[in-house]
Design a protein around this motif. Structure first.
Motif, PDB file in Angstrom:
ATOM      1  N   ARG A   5      30.948  37.035  52.952  1.00  7.97           N
ATOM      2  CA  ARG A   5      30.971  36.072  51.840  1.00  7.97           C
ATOM      3  C   ARG A   5      31.477  36.712  50.544  1.00  7.97           C
ATOM      4  O   ARG A   5      32.329  36.148  49.845  1.00  7.97           O
ATOM      5  N   ILE A   6      30.961  37.890  50.232  1.00 10.77           N
ATOM      6  CA  ILE A   6      31.320  38.504  48.956  1.00 10.77           C
ATOM      7  C   ILE A   6      32.754  39.023  48.986  1.00 10.77           C
ATOM      8  O   ILE A   6      33.522  38.826  48.035  1.00 10.77           O
ATOM      9  N   GLU A   7      33.149  39.666  50.090  1.00 12.75           N
ATOM     10  CA  GLU A   7      34.546  40.104  50.198  1.00 12.75           C
ATOM     11  C   GLU A   7      35.507  38.936  50.038  1.00 12.75           C
ATOM     12  O   GLU A   7      36.447  38.985  49.234  1.00 12.75           O
ATOM     13  N   CYS A   8      35.288  37.902  50.816  1.00 10.14           N
ATOM     14  CA  CYS A   8      36.212  36.770  50.792  1.00 10.14           C
ATOM     15  C   CYS A   8      36.219  36.098  49.422  1.00 10.14           C
ATOM     16  O   CYS A   8      37.271  35.679  48.930  1.00 10.14           O
ATOM     17  N   HIS A   9      35.064  36.020  48.797  1.00  8.02           N
ATOM     18  CA  HIS A   9      34.934  35.477  47.437  1.00  8.02           C
ATOM     19  C   HIS A   9      35.828  36.244  46.457  1.00  8.02           C
ATOM     20  O   HIS A   9      36.575  35.650  45.665  1.00  8.02           O
ATOM     21  N   TYR A  10      35.778  37.567  46.530  1.00 13.44           N
ATOM     22  CA  TYR A  10      36.599  38.389  45.629  1.00 13.44           C
ATOM     23  C   TYR A  10      38.081  38.253  45.953  1.00 13.44           C
ATOM     24  O   TYR A  10      38.920  38.138  45.053  1.00 13.44           O
ATOM     25  N   PHE A  11      38.417  38.263  47.228  1.00  8.91           N
ATOM     26  CA  PHE A  11      39.824  38.229  47.603  1.00  8.91           C
ATOM     27  C   PHE A  11      40.428  36.849  47.341  1.00  8.91           C
ATOM     28  O   PHE A  11      41.583  36.732  46.920  1.00  8.91           O
ATOM     29  N   TYR A  12      39.663  35.789  47.589  1.00  9.77           N
ATOM     30  CA  TYR A  12      40.134  34.429  47.315  1.00  9.77           C
ATOM     31  C   TYR A  12      40.444  34.260  45.832  1.00  9.77           C
ATOM     32  O   TYR A  12      41.389  33.545  45.465  1.00  9.77           O
ATOM     33  N   HIS A  13      39.646  34.920  44.984  1.00 10.06           N
ATOM     34  CA  HIS A  13      39.835  34.812  43.530  1.00 10.06           C
ATOM     35  C   HIS A  13      40.651  35.966  42.951  1.00 10.06           C
ATOM     36  O   HIS A  13      40.631  36.188  41.735  1.00 10.06           O
ATOM     37  N   ASN A  14      41.385  36.692  43.818  1.00  9.28           N
ATOM     38  CA  ASN A  14      42.256  37.784  43.358  1.00  9.28           C
ATOM     39  C   ASN A  14      41.508  38.774  42.477  1.00  9.28           C
ATOM     40  O   ASN A  14      42.014  39.219  41.440  1.00  9.28           O
ATOM     41  N   ILE A  15      40.297  39.114  42.896  1.00  9.83           N
ATOM     42  CA  ILE A  15      39.357  40.006  42.211  1.00  9.83           C
ATOM     43  C   ILE A  15      39.220  39.662  40.720  1.00  9.83           C
ATOM     44  O   ILE A  15      38.952  40.517  39.895  1.00  9.83           O
ATOM     45  N   PHE A  16      39.427  38.385  40.416  1.00 11.24           N
ATOM     46  CA  PHE A  16      39.185  37.868  39.075  1.00 11.24           C
ATOM     47  C   PHE A  16      40.083  38.540  38.039  1.00 11.24           C
ATOM     48  O   PHE A  16      39.668  38.836  36.915  1.00 11.24           O
ATOM     49  N   SER A  17      41.326  38.748  38.449  1.00 13.72           N
ATOM     50  CA  SER A  17      42.336  39.319  37.569  1.00 13.72           C
ATOM     51  C   SER A  17      43.577  38.452  37.612  1.00 13.72           C
ATOM     52  O   SER A  17      44.010  38.031  38.689  1.00 13.72           O
ATOM     53  N   ASP A  18      44.154  38.193  36.456  1.00  8.90           N
ATOM     54  CA  ASP A  18      45.380  37.391  36.380  1.00  8.90           C
ATOM     55  C   ASP A  18      46.631  38.222  36.639  1.00  8.90           C
ATOM     56  O   ASP A  18      47.716  37.672  36.826  1.00  8.90           O
ATOM     57  N   ASP A  19      46.482  39.542  36.635  1.00 11.16           N
ATOM     58  CA  ASP A  19      47.638  40.434  36.752  1.00 11.16           C
ATOM     59  C   ASP A  19      47.468  41.328  37.973  1.00 11.16           C
ATOM     60  O   ASP A  19      46.605  42.207  38.003  1.00 11.16           O
ATOM     61  N   ASP A  20      48.294  41.104  38.968  1.00  8.25           N
ATOM     62  CA  ASP A  20      48.203  41.843  40.222  1.00  8.25           C
ATOM     63  C   ASP A  20      48.457  43.339  40.028  1.00  8.25           C
ATOM     64  O   ASP A  20      48.015  44.147  40.832  1.00  8.25           O
ATOM     65  N   ALA A  21      49.160  43.695  38.965  1.00  2.00           N
ATOM     66  CA  ALA A  21      49.528  45.096  38.736  1.00  2.00           C
ATOM     67  C   ALA A  21      48.635  45.773  37.699  1.00  2.00           C
ATOM     68  O   ALA A  21      48.861  46.940  37.358  1.00  2.00           O
ATOM     69  N   ALA A  22      47.623  45.075  37.214  1.00  2.77           N
ATOM     70  CA  ALA A  22      46.843  45.594  36.089  1.00  2.77           C
ATOM     71  C   ALA A  22      46.097  46.882  36.435  1.00  2.77           C
ATOM     72  O   ALA A  22      46.072  47.830  35.632  1.00  2.77           O
ATOM     73  N   LEU A  23      45.484  46.944  37.616  1.00  2.00           N
ATOM     74  CA  LEU A  23      44.717  48.146  37.960  1.00  2.00           C
ATOM     75  C   LEU A  23      45.626  49.368  38.107  1.00  2.00           C
ATOM     76  O   LEU A  23      45.273  50.462  37.669  1.00  2.00           O
ATOM     77  N   LEU A  24      46.783  49.182  38.727  1.00  7.26           N
ATOM     78  CA  LEU A  24      47.717  50.294  38.863  1.00  7.26           C
ATOM     79  C   LEU A  24      48.158  50.782  37.489  1.00  7.26           C
ATOM     80  O   LEU A  24      48.224  51.991  37.232  1.00  7.26           O
ATOM     81  N   ALA A  25      48.431  49.855  36.589  1.00 13.60           N
ATOM     82  CA  ALA A  25      48.841  50.235  35.227  1.00 13.60           C
ATOM     83  C   ALA A  25      47.715  50.959  34.489  1.00 13.60           C
ATOM     84  O   ALA A  25      47.968  51.827  33.647  1.00 13.60           O
ATOM     85  N   SER A  26      46.469  50.619  34.821  1.00 14.04           N
ATOM     86  CA  SER A  26      45.334  51.177  34.090  1.00 14.04           C
ATOM     87  C   SER A  26      45.117  52.663  34.353  1.00 14.04           C
ATOM     88  O   SER A  26      44.409  53.325  33.591  1.00 14.04           O
ATOM     89  N   VAL A  27      45.728  53.207  35.421  1.00 18.76           N
ATOM     90  CA  VAL A  27      45.504  54.626  35.700  1.00 18.76           C
ATOM     91  C   VAL A  27      46.108  55.509  34.616  1.00 18.76           C
ATOM     92  O   VAL A  27      45.731  56.684  34.493  1.00 18.76           O
ATOM     93  N   GLU A  28      46.988  54.963  33.801  1.00 18.79           N
ATOM     94  CA  GLU A  28      47.529  55.735  32.676  1.00 18.79           C
ATOM     95  C   GLU A  28      46.402  56.206  31.749  1.00 18.79           C
ATOM     96  O   GLU A  28      46.496  57.277  31.146  1.00 18.79           O
ATOM     97  N   LYS A  29      45.326  55.423  31.679  1.00 13.73           N
ATOM     98  CA  LYS A  29      44.190  55.785  30.829  1.00 13.73           C
ATOM     99  C   LYS A  29      43.338  56.897  31.444  1.00 13.73           C
ATOM    100  O   LYS A  29      42.451  57.436  30.769  1.00 13.73           O
ATOM    101  N   LEU A  30      43.578  57.224  32.707  1.00 17.03           N
ATOM    102  CA  LEU A  30      42.714  58.147  33.438  1.00 17.03           C
ATOM    103  C   LEU A  30      43.348  59.516  33.652  1.00 17.03           C
ATOM    104  O   LEU A  30      42.714  60.390  34.247  1.00 17.03           O
ATOM    105  N   ARG A  31      44.550  59.731  33.189  1.00 16.51           N
ATOM    106  CA  ARG A  31      45.310  60.898  33.598  1.00 16.51           C
ATOM    107  C   ARG A  31      44.708  62.211  33.112  1.00 16.51           C
ATOM    108  O   ARG A  31      45.026  63.273  33.642  1.00 16.51           O
ATOM    109  N   HIS A  32      43.816  62.158  32.134  1.00 17.87           N
ATOM    110  CA  HIS A  32      43.147  63.363  31.665  1.00 17.87           C
ATOM    111  C   HIS A  32      41.882  63.677  32.456  1.00 17.87           C
ATOM    112  O   HIS A  32      41.271  64.728  32.266  1.00 17.87           O
ATOM    113  N   ILE A  33      41.463  62.775  33.349  1.00 16.15           N
ATOM    114  CA  ILE A  33      40.223  62.956  34.111  1.00 16.15           C
ATOM    115  C   ILE A  33      40.529  63.684  35.419  1.00 16.15           C
ATOM    116  O   ILE A  33      41.387  63.231  36.189  1.00 16.15           O
TER     117      ILE A  33
END
Length: 335
Positions: A237-265
């Motif tokens: 139920r929870i997996e399908c809920h998240y995937f059906y709603h595109n993990i509640f993000s309007d931008d499919d590329a947002a998480l990949l772009a966000s790794v720029e903030k992590l490069r010092h970690i």
């Protein structure tokens, strides 16, 4: 930080299985309470382990990556999963609710900085959390990298993995009428949110058994049958809920772009070469965007958290993150 190449004779294994020294519930909203476990050394270096799914819940095996004499190991069941309440609940259950839950846990436990590890969906959530709260994360350990993009979901639940596991795909397809098979996630979502418990139960077992069949290079024939209905319902139920709603993000590329903030970690990514659940292309694309993060592709591994090469790489990474310079470098960067 280089992880020694694994060989048959030098593979690191899990640390011994241990019981938690503290379990508790933390209320994070008027509706949701999270089940939290702490293990290892109460005075040790804090490390948070984020389970997969979403909806799979945490397990005792996950804390075995970490030296219990040196780590304060924190685990929790995400909203609706495991022992968290209410069980299998989809209300107020989004990626960003979970990110804020992690921060609530950090504050409630009096932790300033911690390492964050996560596998599969746990890697997704670890990246999302670290991108929003980078000043609290000293290191990241990620396994089976997953960004929940449309192409990744299509591979697993629409067309791709079915070419490798056609026998298991037949079982996955069985609950879905022919005219709905152009969009399996939507069809499953309708059944998993049905008012009929029998419909939910059948769909939950088919959905989750499809995923479990691909976890390890040599799967256990008895594993899916031994899983409880409660686990199956929450996971599906929870997996399908998240995937059906595109993990509640309007931008499919947002998480990949966000790794720029992590490069010092400081970060280590561990990926099974034969992972059918989270294929290596995602880990590779993250590595290209985040070249400072070490990527270890394990030649004889699939998706399982307990496969020997995966265990070797993550245990070695966790030990390396105990080095004082790991924390010192990151803390000095924040000043």
């Amino acid at each position: 930080m280089a992880i020694p190449k694994e060989t048959t004779n030098t593979l690191r294994g899990f640390y011994p299985l241990i019981d938690p020294y503290k379990t508790e519930y933390l209320s994070v909203s008027p509706l949701h309470s999270l089940f939290i476990q702490q293990s290892g050394n109460p005075e040790g270096q804090p490390v948070l382990y984020l389970h997969g799914g979403p909806g799979m819940g945490s397990s005792a095996g996950h804390r075995r990556y970490f030296d219990p004499a040196k780590y304060r190991i924190i685990q929790f069941d995400q909203r609706g999963a495991g022992k968290s309440l209410p069980h299998a609940c989809l209300i107020e259950n989004t990626t960003w609710d979970l990110v804020e839950d992690i921060e609530r846990i950090r504050v409630a436990l009096g932790i300033v900085h911690w390492h964050v590890f996560g596998g599969s969906w746990g890697s997704t959530l670890a990246i999302a959390y670290a991108a929003r709260y980078p000043t609290h994360v000293t290191a990241l350990g990620l396994r089976g990298i997953f960004l929940c993009r449309k192409k990744e979901l299509a591979w697993m639940y629409q067309e791709g993995a079915n070419y490798v596991y056609p026998d298991q795909w037949e079982k996955y397809s069985a609950p879905i009428p022919e005219h709905q098979r152009h969009d399996y996630i939507s069809a499953y979502y309708r059944q998993l949110t049905s008012a009929d418990p029998a419909v939910q139960k059948r769909a939950a077992r088919a959905w989750t058994e499809w995923e479990l069949a691909m976890m390890n290079m040599i799967p256990s024939e008895n594993a899916p049958a031994s899983v409880s209905d409660d686990f199956l319902l929450a996971a599906a139920r929870i997996e399908c809920h998240y995937f059906y709603h595109n993990i509640f993000s309007d931008d499919d590329a947002a998480l990949l772009a966000s790794v720029e903030k992590l490069r010092h970690i400081p970060a280590v990514m561990v990926q099974g070469r034969h992972d059918m659940v989270c294929p290596p292309i995602t880990a590779w694309e993250v590595h290209k965007a985040w070249p400072e993060a070490e990527l270890h592709i394990i030649a004889d591994a699939c998706h399982g958290f307990d496969e020997p090469g995966i265990v070797h790489a993550l245990v070695t990474a966790a030990d390396a993150f105990l080095a004082p310079e790991i924390s010192a470098l990151h803390i000095s960067h924040r000043r």
